[in-house]
Design a protein around this motif. Structure first.
Motif, PDB file in Angstrom:
ATOM      1  N   ILE A   4       0.869  -1.181   0.000  1.00  0.00           N
ATOM      2  CA  ILE A   4       0.000   0.000   0.000  1.00  0.00           C
ATOM      3  C   ILE A   4       0.908   1.234   0.000  1.00  0.00           C
ATOM      4  O   ILE A   4       1.883   1.282   0.758  1.00  0.00           O
ATOM      5  N   THR A   5       0.611   2.196  -0.844  1.00  0.00           N
ATOM      6  CA  THR A   5       1.378   3.447  -0.812  1.00  0.00           C
ATOM      7  C   THR A   5       0.460   4.583  -0.359  1.00  0.00           C
ATOM      8  O   THR A   5      -0.712   4.628  -0.755  1.00  0.00           O
ATOM      9  N   ILE A   6       1.009   5.452   0.470  1.00  0.00           N
ATOM     10  CA  ILE A   6       0.251   6.619   0.946  1.00  0.00           C
ATOM     11  C   ILE A   6       1.110   7.850   0.693  1.00  0.00           C
ATOM     12  O   ILE A   6       2.155   8.031   1.323  1.00  0.00           O
ATOM     13  N   TYR A  16       3.978   1.964   2.502  1.00  0.00           N
ATOM     14  CA  TYR A  16       4.938   3.043   2.279  1.00  0.00           C
ATOM     15  C   TYR A  16       4.220   4.367   2.508  1.00  0.00           C
ATOM     16  O   TYR A  16       3.060   4.512   2.101  1.00  0.00           O
ATOM     17  N   ASP A  17       4.937   5.331   3.078  1.00  0.00           N
ATOM     18  CA  ASP A  17       4.353   6.670   3.215  1.00  0.00           C
ATOM     19  C   ASP A  17       5.393   7.687   2.747  1.00  0.00           C
ATOM     20  O   ASP A  17       6.580   7.530   3.008  1.00  0.00           O
ATOM     21  N   GLY A  18       4.964   8.653   1.944  1.00  0.00           N
ATOM     22  CA  GLY A  18       5.912   9.643   1.436  1.00  0.00           C
ATOM     23  C   GLY A  18       5.276  10.609   0.464  1.00  0.00           C
ATOM     24  O   GLY A  18       4.130  11.052   0.654  1.00  0.00           O
ATOM     25  N   ARG A  19       6.027  10.937  -0.569  1.00  0.00           N
ATOM     26  CA  ARG A  19       5.525  11.890  -1.572  1.00  0.00           C
ATOM     27  C   ARG A  19       5.427  11.235  -2.954  1.00  0.00           C
ATOM     28  O   ARG A  19       4.622  11.638  -3.774  1.00  0.00           O
ATOM     29  N   CYS A  75       7.026   2.605  -5.853  1.00  0.00           N
ATOM     30  CA  CYS A  75       6.281   1.353  -6.000  1.00  0.00           C
ATOM     31  C   CYS A  75       5.068   1.537  -6.903  1.00  0.00           C
ATOM     32  O   CYS A  75       3.928   1.439  -6.445  1.00  0.00           O
ATOM     33  N   PRO A  76       5.304   1.793  -8.182  1.00  0.00           N
ATOM     34  CA  PRO A  76       4.167   2.093  -9.055  1.00  0.00           C
ATOM     35  C   PRO A  76       3.211   0.913  -9.251  1.00  0.00           C
ATOM     36  O   PRO A  76       2.093   1.102  -9.721  1.00  0.00           O
ATOM     37  N   LYS A  77       3.662  -0.309  -8.865  1.00  0.00           N
ATOM     38  CA  LYS A  77       2.767  -1.471  -9.022  1.00  0.00           C
ATOM     39  C   LYS A  77       2.063  -1.842  -7.717  1.00  0.00           C
ATOM     40  O   LYS A  77       1.591  -2.976  -7.568  1.00  0.00           O
ATOM     41  N   ALA A  78       1.992  -0.918  -6.781  1.00  0.00           N
ATOM     42  CA  ALA A  78       1.363  -1.216  -5.477  1.00  0.00           C
ATOM     43  C   ALA A  78      -0.084  -1.678  -5.666  1.00  0.00           C
ATOM     44  O   ALA A  78      -0.749  -1.312  -6.643  1.00  0.00           O
ATOM     45  N   ASP A  79      -0.564  -2.477  -4.703  1.00  0.00           N
ATOM     46  CA  ASP A  79      -1.942  -2.992  -4.780  1.00  0.00           C
ATOM     47  C   ASP A  79      -2.967  -1.882  -4.530  1.00  0.00           C
ATOM     48  O   ASP A  79      -4.046  -1.898  -5.101  1.00  0.00           O
ATOM     49  N   LEU A  80      -2.616  -0.964  -3.642  1.00  0.00           N
ATOM     50  CA  LEU A  80      -3.529   0.151  -3.350  1.00  0.00           C
ATOM     51  C   LEU A  80      -2.698   1.414  -3.189  1.00  0.00           C
ATOM     52  O   LEU A  80      -1.712   1.424  -2.448  1.00  0.00           O
ATOM     53  N   LYS A  81      -3.103   2.464  -3.900  1.00  0.00           N
ATOM     54  CA  LYS A  81      -2.387   3.744  -3.789  1.00  0.00           C
ATOM     55  C   LYS A  81      -3.351   4.792  -3.236  1.00  0.00           C
ATOM     56  O   LYS A  81      -4.438   4.967  -3.788  1.00  0.00           O
ATOM     57  N   LEU A  82      -2.918   5.442  -2.175  1.00  0.00           N
ATOM     58  CA  LEU A  82      -3.750   6.474  -1.564  1.00  0.00           C
ATOM     59  C   LEU A  82      -3.035   7.811  -1.668  1.00  0.00           C
ATOM     60  O   LEU A  82      -1.798   7.857  -1.569  1.00  0.00           O
ATOM     61  N   PRO A 105       7.861  15.114  -8.329  1.00  0.00           N
ATOM     62  CA  PRO A 105       7.124  16.096  -7.524  1.00  0.00           C
ATOM     63  C   PRO A 105       5.935  15.445  -6.808  1.00  0.00           C
ATOM     64  O   PRO A 105       5.469  14.384  -7.222  1.00  0.00           O
ATOM     65  N   LEU A 106       5.501  16.094  -5.751  1.00  0.00           N
ATOM     66  CA  LEU A 106       4.343  15.591  -5.011  1.00  0.00           C
ATOM     67  C   LEU A 106       3.095  15.713  -5.876  1.00  0.00           C
ATOM     68  O   LEU A 106       2.681  16.814  -6.235  1.00  0.00           O
ATOM     69  N   LYS A 107       2.528  14.565  -6.232  1.00  0.00           N
ATOM     70  CA  LYS A 107       1.263  14.561  -6.991  1.00  0.00           C
ATOM     71  C   LYS A 107       0.644  13.173  -6.859  1.00  0.00           C
ATOM     72  O   LYS A 107       1.366  12.185  -6.651  1.00  0.00           O
ATOM     73  N   PRO A 108      -0.677  13.071  -6.987  1.00  0.00           N
ATOM     74  CA  PRO A 108      -1.288  11.745  -6.862  1.00  0.00           C
ATOM     75  C   PRO A 108      -0.896  10.855  -8.035  1.00  0.00           C
ATOM     76  O   PRO A 108      -0.747  11.336  -9.160  1.00  0.00           O
ATOM     77  N   ALA A 109      -0.705   9.541  -7.767  1.00  0.00           N
ATOM     78  CA  ALA A 109      -0.500   8.591  -8.871  1.00  0.00           C
ATOM     79  C   ALA A 109      -1.801   8.570  -9.675  1.00  0.00           C
ATOM     80  O   ALA A 109      -2.874   8.888  -9.144  1.00  0.00           O
ATOM     81  N   GLU A 110      -1.696   8.173 -10.945  1.00  0.00           N
ATOM     82  CA  GLU A 110      -2.873   8.211 -11.819  1.00  0.00           C
ATOM     83  C   GLU A 110      -4.074   7.453 -11.250  1.00  0.00           C
ATOM     84  O   GLU A 110      -5.200   7.893 -11.353  1.00  0.00           O
ATOM     85  N   ASN A 111      -3.782   6.274 -10.674  1.00  0.00           N
ATOM     86  CA  ASN A 111      -4.885   5.466 -10.150  1.00  0.00           C
ATOM     87  C   ASN A 111      -4.991   5.524  -8.625  1.00  0.00           C
ATOM     88  O   ASN A 111      -5.482   4.585  -8.004  1.00  0.00           O
ATOM     89  N   ALA A 112      -4.563   6.632  -8.032  1.00  0.00           N
ATOM     90  CA  ALA A 112      -4.639   6.755  -6.565  1.00  0.00           C
ATOM     91  C   ALA A 112      -6.054   7.133  -6.132  1.00  0.00           C
ATOM     92  O   ALA A 112      -6.766   7.843  -6.844  1.00  0.00           O
TER      93      ALA A 112
END
Ligand code: DC
Length: 216
Positions: free
Chosen positions: A3-5, A122-125, A132-139, A186-193
């Motif tokens: 999971i990425t946050i 994972y938590d960050g920017r 981890c662009p292949k994470a199961d869940l991106k927040l 840069p800090l921005k949401p992943a496309e599928n977040a």
């Protein structure tokens, strides 16, 4: 499960990450620590924060053990440490040098006691976009600047750190600007977040929303 946050400072990422890690038996990687470690080491060595090559050398030599050691320093999370972390994190060479260390953690995730975990939060920017662009869940967790500054100010007061709300807000706005305007990652949401605005939610309400997302 990975999971990425991602999101700006004091949006509630750390609290959510710790709650998710506990519930789903996942290890937790606060990736801001790698940049804080490099920034603080620069400060401790009296290095010029504009010296990208020096920061790169420190980043290349950073180990988990060294990072944990630096994390006990009083300036690791102070305004001095936060500013240094934000400056060095804008350097592409520093980001490149620290990427593998962050990615490798997911290959063999462990808890602090060395036992194996079933995945990572994972938590960050840039954890959903770059680490981890292949994470199961991106927040992507966010909140208004005023709410975030008030949360951070209350944390400082609780820790006995003397400051003002206005200083916390202006430091935070400067950091947000650097984090979101830098050229690399840069800090921005992943496309599928999934985007979560926590301005009007408490920590339990945020966690409940994410539990139901995961269980769905
Ligand atoms: O999350 P934090 O406040 O501890 O992060 C410290 C600094 O590091 C912050 O200015 C943003 C930067 N950072 C980053 O560029 N990429 C990450 N994945 C995590 C943090």
């Amino acid at each position: 499960m990975i999971i990425t946050i991602d999101g700006p400072a004091a949006a509630g990422k750390g609290t959510l990450a710790a709650t998710l890690a506990k519930r789903y038996h996942l290890a937790y990687f606060d990736t801001g620590m790698v940049y804080r470690a490099v920034g603080l080491q620069m400060v401790l060595e009296n290095s010029d924060l504009n010296d990208e090559n020096k920061a790169e050398t420190i980043a290349k030599n950073l180990t988990f053990v060294k990072m944990m050691e630096l994390s006990h320093h009083k300036d690791f999370r102070s305004d001095v440490g936060s500013r240094a972390a934000s400056i060095v994190s804008a350097y592409p060479k520093v980001r490149a040098a620290l990427l593998k260390m962050q990615q490798d953690f997911a290959l063999n995730p462990t808890f602090a006691d060395g036992s194996a975990a079933q995945g990572v939060v994972y938590d960050g920017r840039d954890t959903g976009t770059v680490v981890c662009p292949k994470a199961d869940l991106k927040l992507f967790v966010t909140a208004s600047s005023e709410v975030r500054a008030k949360r951070r100010f209350d944390e400082f007061v609780q820790k006995g750190i003397v400051t003002t709300y206005d200083k916390v807000l202006s430091d935070m706005l400067a950091r947000d600007k650097r984090d979101s305007e830098r050229a690399t990652a840069p800090l921005k949401p992943a496309e599928n977040a999934v985007i979560l605005d926590t301005s009007l939610l408490n920590a339990d309400e945020v966690a409940e929303k994410v539990f139901s997302l995961i269980e769905k």
